[in-house]
Write a protein that holds these residues in place. Sequence first.
Motif, PDB file in Angstrom:
ATOM      1  N   PHE A 161       0.834  -1.204   0.000  1.00  0.00           N
ATOM      2  CA  PHE A 161       0.000   0.000   0.000  1.00  0.00           C
ATOM      3  C   PHE A 161       0.867   1.252   0.000  1.00  0.00           C
ATOM      4  N   LEU A 162       0.258   2.346  -0.415  1.00  0.00           N
ATOM      5  CA  LEU A 162       0.826   3.684  -0.319  1.00  0.00           C
ATOM      6  C   LEU A 162      -0.111   4.507   0.558  1.00  0.00           C
ATOM      7  N   ARG A 163       0.409   5.591   1.142  1.00  0.00           N
ATOM      8  CA  ARG A 163      -0.457   6.423   1.979  1.00  0.00           C
ATOM      9  C   ARG A 163       0.048   7.855   1.980  1.00  0.00           C
ATOM     10  N   TYR A 164      -0.899   8.775   1.786  1.00  0.00           N
ATOM     11  CA  TYR A 164      -0.633  10.203   1.948  1.00  0.00           C
ATOM     12  C   TYR A 164      -1.504  10.703   3.097  1.00  0.00           C
ATOM     13  N   GLN A 165      -0.906  11.482   4.009  1.00  0.00           N
ATOM     14  CA  GLN A 165      -1.635  12.028   5.147  1.00  0.00           C
ATOM     15  C   GLN A 165      -1.305  13.509   5.302  1.00  0.00           C
ATOM     16  N   GLY A 205       4.435   4.118   2.700  1.00  0.00           N
ATOM     17  CA  GLY A 205       3.861   2.878   2.204  1.00  0.00           C
ATOM     18  C   GLY A 205       4.271   1.735   3.100  1.00  0.00           C
ATOM     19  N   GLY A 206       3.867   0.549   2.698  1.00  0.00           N
ATOM     20  CA  GLY A 206       4.194  -0.635   3.475  1.00  0.00           C
ATOM     21  C   GLY A 206       3.531  -1.860   2.889  1.00  0.00           C
ATOM     22  N   ALA A 207       3.382  -2.869   3.728  1.00  0.00           N
ATOM     23  CA  ALA A 207       2.764  -4.131   3.307  1.00  0.00           C
ATOM     24  C   ALA A 207       1.915  -4.666   4.450  1.00  0.00           C
ATOM     25  N   LEU A 208       0.778  -5.234   4.108  1.00  0.00           N
ATOM     26  CA  LEU A 208      -0.133  -5.785   5.100  1.00  0.00           C
ATOM     27  C   LEU A 208      -0.268  -7.288   4.935  1.00  0.00           C
TER      28      LEU A 208
END
Length: 182
Positions: A97-101, A121-124
């Motif tokens: 995943f990627l994430r913008y906050q 980002g990261g992985a789940l």
Amino acid sequence: MKKVFLVMSLVAALSIAKAQDGGSNAIKINPLSLFLATGNVAYEKATAANQSFQLGVFYSGVKLSSLKYTGFGITPEYRFYLAGHKEVMDGVYLAPFLRYQNFKIKDTDTKEKVTFSSFGGGALLGWEKSWSSGFVLDLFIGPAYNSGTVKAESGSNEEHFDISGGIDGFGLRTGLSLGFRF
């Protein structure tokens, strides 16, 4: 009367869509985020028999006395269902995943404002279960990395801060979502 007709039409359309595509969509919420005054909604769409794309968004806002806190974020992820039934929305999955906050704290009395924004980002590793009723349960956990900046404004003065420890660097993303598959 128009509202009743609109709701009935929407229910009929969703029922037809469910019958036609076997439930390749889901809308989910994270009920635990409500304790943090945050609304968190995700939409998942099947892209193959054992893969899906999910787009999550959140918004947060609280005002305590003269302090006003707001925040939003967007999280796209791609899921690969690997175990269990090995089909979309039913089994164990891996998801990069990627994430913008972006978060802001503003003092309405002094007009001082602090803004934090990050990209990461990261992985789940997750487990999702769908029942024939359409109800969906989604549990997940995984490592995440964020790179962020903090900017403070006080009148015409602006300062940049070097941040670390939890909001900039490695962390853990975990959650629980409940929803409906259609």
